[in-house]
Design an enzyme around this catalytic site. Structure first.
Site, mmCIF file in Angstrom:
data_model
loop_
_atom_site.group_PDB
_atom_site.id
_atom_site.type_symbol
_atom_site.label_atom_id
_atom_site.label_comp_id
_atom_site.label_asym_id
_atom_site.label_seq_id
_atom_site.Cartn_x
_atom_site.Cartn_y
_atom_site.Cartn_z
ATOM 1 N N TYR B 19 0.864 -1.176 0.000
ATOM 2 C CA TYR B 19 0.000 0.000 0.000
ATOM 3 C C TYR B 19 0.902 1.228 0.000
ATOM 4 O O TYR B 19 1.581 1.489 0.984
ATOM 5 C CB TYR B 19 -0.866 -0.053 1.256
ATOM 6 N N TYR B 173 -11.691 -4.833 7.679
ATOM 7 C CA TYR B 173 -10.351 -4.466 8.143
ATOM 8 C C TYR B 173 -10.396 -3.284 9.100
ATOM 9 O O TYR B 173 -9.879 -3.333 10.213
ATOM 10 C CB TYR B 173 -9.451 -4.113 6.937
ATOM 11 N N HIS B 174 -11.042 -2.216 8.656
ATOM 12 C CA HIS B 174 -11.030 -0.967 9.426
ATOM 13 C C HIS B 174 -11.826 -1.078 10.709
ATOM 14 O O HIS B 174 -11.617 -0.314 11.637
ATOM 15 C CB HIS B 174 -11.571 0.170 8.571
ATOM 16 N N LYS B 539 -9.954 17.232 17.035
ATOM 17 C CA LYS B 539 -9.284 16.560 15.917
ATOM 18 C C LYS B 539 -9.211 17.531 14.752
ATOM 19 O O LYS B 539 -10.129 17.611 13.940
ATOM 20 C CB LYS B 539 -10.077 15.317 15.492
ATOM 21 N N ASP B 543 -7.539 14.465 9.163
ATOM 22 C CA ASP B 543 -7.210 13.186 9.782
ATOM 23 C C ASP B 543 -8.451 12.477 10.319
ATOM 24 O O ASP B 543 -9.250 13.059 11.028
ATOM 25 C CB ASP B 543 -6.231 13.482 10.933
ATOM 26 N N HIS B 545 -8.234 9.449 12.036
ATOM 27 C CA HIS B 545 -7.884 8.518 13.121
ATOM 28 C C HIS B 545 -8.545 8.992 14.407
ATOM 29 O O HIS B 545 -8.037 9.880 15.080
ATOM 30 C CB HIS B 545 -6.368 8.459 13.327
HETATM 31 C C1 B12 Z 1 -5.794 2.198 13.707
HETATM 32 C C2 B12 Z 1 -5.144 2.908 12.553
HETATM 33 C C3 B12 Z 1 -5.968 3.265 11.488
HETATM 34 C C4 B12 Z 1 -7.465 3.040 11.487
HETATM 35 C C5 B12 Z 1 -8.134 4.204 12.258
HETATM 36 C C6 B12 Z 1 -9.394 3.835 12.977
HETATM 37 C C7 B12 Z 1 -9.895 4.975 13.804
HETATM 38 N N1 B12 Z 1 -11.169 5.267 13.708
HETATM 39 O O1 B12 Z 1 -9.146 5.571 14.542
HETATM 40 C C8 B12 Z 1 -7.728 3.029 9.976
HETATM 41 C C9 B12 Z 1 -7.573 1.610 9.486
HETATM 42 C C10 B12 Z 1 -9.084 3.543 9.565
HETATM 43 C C11 B12 Z 1 -6.569 3.853 9.469
HETATM 44 C C12 B12 Z 1 -6.597 4.501 8.265
HETATM 45 C C13 B12 Z 1 -5.553 5.238 7.750
HETATM 46 N N2 B12 Z 1 -4.336 5.365 8.266
HETATM 47 CO CO1 B12 Z 1 -3.864 4.642 9.991
HETATM 48 N N3 B12 Z 1 -3.221 3.857 11.529
HETATM 49 C C14 B12 Z 1 -3.762 3.199 12.555
HETATM 50 C C15 B12 Z 1 -2.710 2.703 13.567
HETATM 51 C C16 B12 Z 1 -2.397 1.275 13.226
HETATM 52 C C17 B12 Z 1 -3.093 2.789 15.029
HETATM 53 C C18 B12 Z 1 -3.660 4.117 15.515
HETATM 54 C C19 B12 Z 1 -4.523 3.900 16.730
HETATM 55 O O2 B12 Z 1 -5.737 3.947 16.652
HETATM 56 N N4 B12 Z 1 -3.926 3.556 17.878
HETATM 57 C C20 B12 Z 1 -4.644 3.326 19.114
HETATM 58 C C21 B12 Z 1 -4.901 4.647 19.816
HETATM 59 C C22 B12 Z 1 -5.597 4.421 21.133
HETATM 60 O O3 B12 Z 1 -3.652 5.210 20.012
HETATM 61 P P1 B12 Z 1 -3.205 6.677 19.529
HETATM 62 O O4 B12 Z 1 -4.179 7.253 18.599
HETATM 63 O O5 B12 Z 1 -1.805 6.650 19.154
HETATM 64 O O6 B12 Z 1 -3.406 7.470 20.891
HETATM 65 C C23 B12 Z 1 -2.530 7.319 21.971
HETATM 66 C C24 B12 Z 1 -1.452 8.386 21.986
HETATM 67 O O7 B12 Z 1 -1.012 8.756 20.712
HETATM 68 C C25 B12 Z 1 -2.080 9.519 22.729
HETATM 69 N N5 B12 Z 1 -3.025 10.422 22.100
HETATM 70 C C26 B12 Z 1 -3.538 10.452 20.858
HETATM 71 N N6 B12 Z 1 -4.414 11.455 20.737
HETATM 72 C C27 B12 Z 1 -4.478 12.090 21.906
HETATM 73 C C28 B12 Z 1 -5.229 13.186 22.335
HETATM 74 C C29 B12 Z 1 -5.108 13.626 23.641
HETATM 75 C C30 B12 Z 1 -5.955 14.739 24.095
HETATM 76 C C31 B12 Z 1 -4.201 12.978 24.524
HETATM 77 C C32 B12 Z 1 -4.068 13.418 25.899
HETATM 78 C C33 B12 Z 1 -3.446 11.904 24.089
HETATM 79 C C34 B12 Z 1 -3.589 11.452 22.794
HETATM 80 O O8 B12 Z 1 -2.771 8.802 23.719
HETATM 81 C C35 B12 Z 1 -3.348 7.608 23.193
HETATM 82 C C36 B12 Z 1 -3.323 6.547 24.237
HETATM 83 O O9 B12 Z 1 -2.080 5.940 24.342
HETATM 84 C C37 B12 Z 1 -1.520 3.660 13.238
HETATM 85 C C38 B12 Z 1 -0.156 3.091 13.496
HETATM 86 C C39 B12 Z 1 0.098 2.827 14.956
HETATM 87 N N7 B12 Z 1 0.283 1.584 15.327
HETATM 88 O O10 B12 Z 1 0.083 3.747 15.732
HETATM 89 C C40 B12 Z 1 -1.750 3.960 11.763
HETATM 90 C C41 B12 Z 1 -1.322 5.331 11.115
HETATM 91 C C42 B12 Z 1 -1.628 6.395 12.165
HETATM 92 N N8 B12 Z 1 -2.161 5.442 9.931
HETATM 93 C C43 B12 Z 1 -1.561 6.026 9.001
HETATM 94 C C44 B12 Z 1 -2.150 6.310 7.736
HETATM 95 C C45 B12 Z 1 -1.247 6.925 6.697
HETATM 96 C C46 B12 Z 1 -3.511 6.042 7.463
HETATM 97 C C47 B12 Z 1 -4.255 6.466 6.195
HETATM 98 C C48 B12 Z 1 -4.185 7.961 6.030
HETATM 99 C C49 B12 Z 1 -3.733 5.741 4.951
HETATM 100 C C50 B12 Z 1 -4.242 6.308 3.679
HETATM 101 N N9 B12 Z 1 -3.380 6.878 2.890
HETATM 102 O O11 B12 Z 1 -5.408 6.215 3.374
HETATM 103 C C51 B12 Z 1 -5.697 5.942 6.453
HETATM 104 C C52 B12 Z 1 -6.780 7.020 6.391
HETATM 105 C C53 B12 Z 1 -7.221 7.541 7.710
HETATM 106 C C54 B12 Z 1 -7.788 8.917 7.740
HETATM 107 N N10 B12 Z 1 -9.015 9.134 7.320
HETATM 108 O O12 B12 Z 1 -7.152 9.826 8.172
HETATM 109 C C55 B12 Z 1 -0.135 6.378 9.340
HETATM 110 C C56 B12 Z 1 0.105 7.874 9.576
HETATM 111 C C57 B12 Z 1 1.465 8.279 9.022
HETATM 112 C C58 B12 Z 1 2.054 9.541 9.563
HETATM 113 N N11 B12 Z 1 1.530 10.211 10.535
HETATM 114 O O13 B12 Z 1 3.095 9.908 9.068
HETATM 115 C C59 B12 Z 1 0.124 5.426 10.574
HETATM 116 C C60 B12 Z 1 1.163 5.954 11.564
HETATM 117 C C61 B12 Z 1 0.585 4.083 9.970
HETATM 118 C C62 B12 Z 1 1.844 4.190 9.161
HETATM 119 N N12 B12 Z 1 2.996 3.954 9.745
HETATM 120 O O14 B12 Z 1 1.799 4.480 7.996
HETATM 121 N N13 B12 Z 1 -5.572 3.855 10.305
#
Ligand code: B12
Ligand SMILES: Nc1nc2c(ncn2[C@@H]2O[C@H](COP(=O)(O)OP(=O)(O)OP(=O)(O)O)[C@@H](O)[C@H]2O)c(=O)[nH]1
Ligand SMILES: [Mg+2]
Lengths: 338, 671
Positions: B19, B173-174, B539, B543, B545
């Site tokens: 991808y 998947y999503h 948000k 984005d 996510h």
């Molecule tokens: C799940 C996921 C998705 C899901 C999202 C589902 C959803 N509704 O959230 C799906 C499959 C839909 C998706 C899609 C895409 N994704 Co995505 N996705 C991920 C993934 C695997 C995990 C993110 C996640 O949900 N983690 C779980 C949550 C709980 O954790 P978190 O958000 O990180 O939050 C934690 C901290 O960051 C922090 N935090 C976050 N926000 C906030 C806010 C506050 C107030 C506070 C205090 C703390 C805090 O606290 C949280 C708890 O620990 C990441 C990679 C990864 N492993 O991190 C890629 C990632 C974020 N995705 C990515 C990409 C590119 C996409 C797409 C844009 C791809 C595309 N070209 O179409 C698409 C489109 C999404 C869009 N519309 O924007 C990239 C972003 C790249 C970048 N930033 O440079 C990543 C990093 C993967 C990668 N390496 O390529 N994705």
């Protein structure tokens, strides 16, 4: 740095709110929410300094209530669009329940209230209902007042079916009940007299067709004999927030009720009465029924308070003072001689 | 005794994809050609967020997002560049595109025509599943009803004209990435399929005798998590349920048309930032789940890279992921056998229980009035948020163990992240400006009258019930841009904001001492400041996510905060206005798309203009270490990334940040 002991100056704040400045309104709402004694004193002064006429004799304070998910926030957004076209400034207080477990709350109404355009003549504040289950939080009344000082229309959204939304009708000029199509609850409540009759009923989601029409017909049938307390004929309308239909009629109906209140010379007396009830409720919470009795009893107090003409906090403080001096004087004496 | 035949003709390997897409059509074209030369057998195009949500590169909402997470395709010129020297008549191209699927497919068809290729020869996939966009992926534009019409238009058009195209990939998947359990994945994906197939049947665009082709062309895009045995059973359950559904509900007689065809991306939600090398094991094991059972083997696989949780993969990282597939398919004996799971009572029982669970949940959706209704009422989204919250709580309590996160956290320094690029790909910040320049040049060179006529035609067709595709292809040839095509439809269909699903009851779990003491801290601090602590979770940008923001919002509510959350895709201006009106004690911005620097800068300067500089702002999401430092110099109080997986610690921090900014003393460490 802002420190916990920095309080805004009520005089400056009142002047700015009167000038309808947004940051000032935001600060004023924070101050009214602040429970610390110094904040309370300043809040009382703030409310006293606001134009009395705007708070108690003009503008329109509207309550919008109904079951969860009926479309209250969506209707609010649609109404805002119309009101803005009519040149009216709109403030909204959106009340959501608090979690009984943690005390926290998720405030999500704004999501549906945004009409697509940034507009500085619209102001939305969300508020958690904080333990006052089945009711509005105590902050709603003073916050509505300060909003009335700066906006033409103040709308309070609360969740409720049956008994629960009575609170909002004891607070607002006009109460609108939003019914959910195909849900018989509201009709049952109306029939059984559990639900106070609102000033307007609206069945939202008219786009769903048959179910909405059926609910509307049932509501109309139920309402026939049920005139509102005061000879106001309660209209039952249909609307669709999703498609924007019936919204202008709803806005017109709401305004018709305001005009009716003015014509009946009820607008101002009602607000003063509601304020008196608010003060009484707070006193009751603190001192119980016995406290109210010792202050002269409900009806006498209501009458006295409604005529007082000062802000809710001042009224409350004056009564509290009266109660404490009535009560404490002999008690203190007793404590002195064991 | 009969001899069991263990060997059969060697199975064909699945399609292997990566991808990818970034910066510009030209840069992505180079990447694709290199990938193909490495043995990749198909293309999988990642578009940038403006393209996915229907904005041109110069739209204010596109700021900071152009070319970041995918390739920007603004018009036919970009599409031609993207496939320069790649023969579209032979290529199999998968496009992850949804709200604007009809448009990107039109551009693809037009580009093929300009290569001299007839559309009937094209092979590939448009994801074209709008329903999961509302639930998880976030790149929806219009309300469900007109969106579904666009979906069915694409399906009807391709079934009639491009027989080898996979017009829709129903995605589970999503859903797993948003927290869904295997049962939920099955139930919601199949309920989505029902909504789509019913809509096509009712649209009258397909002749009754051709309906089996629609069913036959419907494929799925599924997830595979780390519990790979269960996942393998899930795939078998999918195949069985689909077979039954298409036979009973849609009366498809031809068994070939009832086959469950699916592609896979393995689970990324469980890939970790700490000890990122472990992600390689995870990815390989997850791949087993969708390949072990011959009967339910994936047709196409794309794998994330070891650095998934750090940022975007570099070409080498993607190569490594591709090699994992090649080793499995080529070196091992996997493809030499028939179905090795047939006849296992354990597998059978597991499949049965998944099917039973999924059928019960499908019944719930049916009672809600079908999938579309269940989206609009927020029912399904709440179920997903509930499941994800349960997962987070299990990680918190240690019931769910994740190596490197809550067990075996000690590690030596990883050489993988030691390089100057921190082990991730950086998109050239000039990409946005250059794309805008090319866009302007393209606009200047086209025939304005043709563009206008094509757009007017599109308007008429969109307001009618005719298929949108021919008018869109005409727009593509005329030089209409992605933003213009979408604008026309936005005006006619309106825009939508999906339910956030966070209004779930607090999970009925015994609160730990930690949670109790957090609640006490929140309550006491509120008292000291005169009113309950109130925060806004925002948000900004395109984005989608939402997981992190949702989980933070629910968690904050559960430890006593009053939380304002308005869902995804707001402008910094909207967020800052809300913060002002709401009188919050703290603003938390969540950005995972890589555009944090631009968006945060915008928000901070607006806060300054409104005199709200004292309100502390924190940022969460995918933020590389050097950007974290940068954000802090701009006044951001704290930055949280996936490594901060202990949400109790984050909450304790938020209380302290609020205390500090209000002149109160910080609390000590949580015990
Ligand atoms: C799940 C996921 C998705 C899901 C999202 C589902 C959803 N509704 O959230 C799906 C499959 C839909 C998706 C899609 C895409 N994704 Co995505 N996705 C991920 C993934 C695997 C995990 C993110 C996640 O949900 N983690 C779980 C949550 C709980 O954790 P978190 O958000 O990180 O939050 C934690 C901290 O960051 C922090 N935090 C976050 N926000 C906030 C806010 C506050 C107030 C506070 C205090 C703390 C805090 O606290 C949280 C708890 O620990 C990441 C990679 C990864 N492993 O991190 C890629 C990632 C974020 N995705 C990515 C990409 C590119 C996409 C797409 C844009 C791809 C595309 N070209 O179409 C698409 C489109 C999404 C869009 N519309 O924007 C990239 C972003 C790249 C970048 N930033 O440079 C990543 C990093 C993967 C990668 N390496 O390529 N994705
Ligand atoms: N079909 C249809 N759906 C509507 C209409 N108005 C609102 N909705 C939908 O109903 C759901 C609830 O709408 P809200 O406006 O949030 O309802 P609410 O009464 O404010 O909800 P709470 O504040 O949660 O009690 C959303 O999914 C809306 O999209 C309408 O006129 N027609
Ligand atoms: Mg609401």
């Amino acid at each position: 740095m802002l420190t916990s002991s920095t309080y805004p100056d009520p005089d400056t704040l009142a002047a700015a709110v009167t000038e309808r400045e947004r940051p000032a309104l935001a600060k004023a709402l924070n101050l009214l929410d602040d429970k610390r004694p110094e904040a309370r004193r300043r809040a009382a002064r703030l409310l006293r300094l606001l134009p009395h006429e705007r708070l108690y004799a003009s503008g329109h304070l509207i309550g919008l209530t109904g079951p969860p998910g009926a479309g209250k926030s969506s209707l609010t957004a649609a109404l805002i669009t119309i009101w803005r076209k009519r040149g009216l400034r709109v403030a909204v207080l959106a009340v959501d329940p608090s979690s009984p477990i943690s005390g926290g709350a998720l405030l999500g109404d704004r999501l549906r209230m945004f009409s697509g355009q940034i507009d500085n003549e619209v102001f939305i504040r969300s508020l958690a209902c904080r333990g006052e289950f089945g009711g509005l939080s105590a902050e709603v009344w003073p916050m509505s007042l300060v909003m009335l000082a700066a906006f033409d229309i103040v709308l309070v959204e609360t969740v409720g079916v049956g008994q629960k939304e009575i609170d909002v009708s004891r607070l607002t000029d006009t109460t609108v009940f939003v019914a959910q199509p195909a849900s018989g609850d509201s009709i049952q409540f109306l029939k059984a007299g559990i639900m106070e009759v609102p000033h307007l009923l609206v069945v939202n989601k008219a786009d769903l067709g048959l179910a909405a029409r059926k609910t509307l017909a049932e509501l109309r049938a139920t309402l026939k004999p049920a005139l509102h307390e005061s000879s106001w004929q309660v209209p039952a309308l249909a609307a669709s927030a999703a498609q924007g239909t019936g919204i202008a009629e709803l806005a017109d109906g709401i305004d018709a009720h305001r005009l009716w209140l003015l014509e009946q010379k009820q607008l101002s007396p009602r607000r003063k009465k509601f304020q008196a009830e608010w003060v009484l409720k707070r006193l009751g919470e603190e001192f119980g029924r016995f406290g109210i009795e010792s202050l002269g009893g409900t009806s006498a107090l209501l009458m006295e308070l409604a005529e007082a003409g000062s802000s809710p906090f001042e009224q409350y403080d004056a009564m509290r003072q009266r109660f404490l001096s009535n009560w404490n004087a002999p008690q203190r004496e007793r404590l002195k001689c064991p | 005794m009969t001899s069991v035949k263990t060997e059969s003709k060697k199975d064909h390997p699945w399609l292997m994809r990566t991808y990818s897409g970034h910066s510009s059509a030209k840069a992505s074209n180079e990447l694709y050609r290199t990938n193909l030369s490495k043995g990749q057998t198909g293309l999988s195009v990642a578009f940038d967020l403006p393209t996915q949500t229907g904005y041109d590169a110069d739209h204010p909402l596109a700021r900071g997002e152009v070319g970041k997470v995918g390739v920007p395709i603004g018009h036919i010129g970009d599409m031609e560049t993207l496939f320069d020297q790649i023969p579209l008549g032979k290529m199999n191209t998968s496009m992850t595109i949804n709200a604007t699927a009809a448009w990107l497919l039109s551009l693809y068809i037009a580009a093929a025509e300009r290569q001299g290729v007839d559309q009937a020869q094209l092979q590939g996939t448009t994801q074209n599943d709008i329903i999961k966009e509302y639930l998880s992926r976030g790149t929806y534009i219009f309300p469900p009803e007109p969106s579904l019409r666009l979906t069915t238009d694409v399906i009807s058009y391709t079934v009639n004209r491009i027989p080898k195209w996979n017009p829709t990939n129903i995605c589970s998947y999503h859903l797993q990435e948003a927290g869904a359990t295997p049962v939920q994945e099955l139930a919601y994906a199949l309920s989505t399929a029902i909504a789509v197939l019913d809509a096509i049947r009712d649209s009258g665009q397909i002749k009754a005798d051709a309906f089996a082709n629609v069913v036959g062309r419907t494929s799925f895009f599924v997830n595979a998590g780390i519990r790979f045995i269960e996942e393998c059973c899930k795939m078998r359950a999918f195949a069985a349920m689909w077979e039954q559904l298409t036979r009973e509900r849609y009366a498809v007689d031809d068994a070939k048309m009832r086959r469950f065809r699916y592609g896979v991306q393995v689970n990324s939600l469980g890939l970790t930032e700490p000890q990122p090398e472990n992600n390689v094991q995870r990815i390989v094991l997850e791949m087993l789940g969708v390949t072990l059972s011959k009967k339910a083997r994936a047709r196409a696989i794309q794998l994330p890279a070891w650095n998934e949780a750090l940022g975007l993969p570099r070409p080498w990282d993607q190569q490594w992921a591709l090699r994992m597939q090649q080793v499995l398919a080529i070196e091992t004996d996997l493809l030499e056998y028939g179905d090795i799971l047939d006849g296992s009572p354990i597998i059978e029982a597991k499949v049965r229980s998944l099917i039973d669970g999924a059928e019960a949940e499908m019944q719930r959706v049916h009672e809600e009035g079908g999938m579309i209704q269940a989206i609009e009422t927020g029912y399904v989204k709440r179920q997903l948020v509930t499941s994800h919250t349960a997962r987070m709580r299990a990680i918190e309590s240690g019931d769910l163990k994740i190596i490197g996160i809550n067990s075996f956290t000690e590690t030596a320094e990883s050489p993988l992240t030691a390089g100057g690029d921190s082990g991730i790909m950086k998109v050239d910040p000039a990409a946005e400006r250059e794309q805008i320049e090319r866009l302007n040049a393209f606009r200047a060179a086209r025939n304005a009258a043709e563009v206008e006529a094509a757009l007017n035609n599109l308007k008429d067709i969109a307001s009618s019930s005719e298929n949108i595709m021919p008018a869109s292809i005409r727009c593509a040839h005329a030089g209409v841009t992605t933003g213009e095509w979408s604008r026309v439809l936005r005006d006619i269909f309106g825009e939508y904001r999906a339910p956030t699903g966070i209004d779930i009851a607090a999970l009925n779990l015994a609160a730990s001492d930690t949670v109790d003491s957090l609640r006490e801290r929140t309550r006491k601090t509120g008292e000291e400041l005169g009113r309950p602590l109130k925060i806004l979770v925002g948000k900004p940008g395109l984005d989608g996510h939402s997981n992190g923001a949702e989980q933070i919002a629910v968690k904050a509510r559960d430890v006593g905060f009053e939380v304002v959350y308005e869902g995804i895709r707001l402008t910094p201006e909207q967020i800052v206005k809300a913060a002002e009106e709401e009188g919050v004690h703290l603003i938390g911005l969540s950005v995972l798309s890589g555009s944090h620097l631009e968006l945060v800068e915008d928000a901070m300067s607006r806060l300054g203009e409104l005199g709200l500089s004292e309100v502390p702002v924190i940022v969460g999401g995918i933020v590389p270490p050097e950007d974290e430092a940068n954000l802090k110099t701009r006044g951001i109080a704290a930055v949280y990334t996936p490594k901060d997986s202990d949400m109790n610690l984050i909450m304790a921090d938020l209380v302290n940040i609020i205390r500090e900014s209000n002149g109160l003393e910080r609390y000590g460490a949580l015990h």
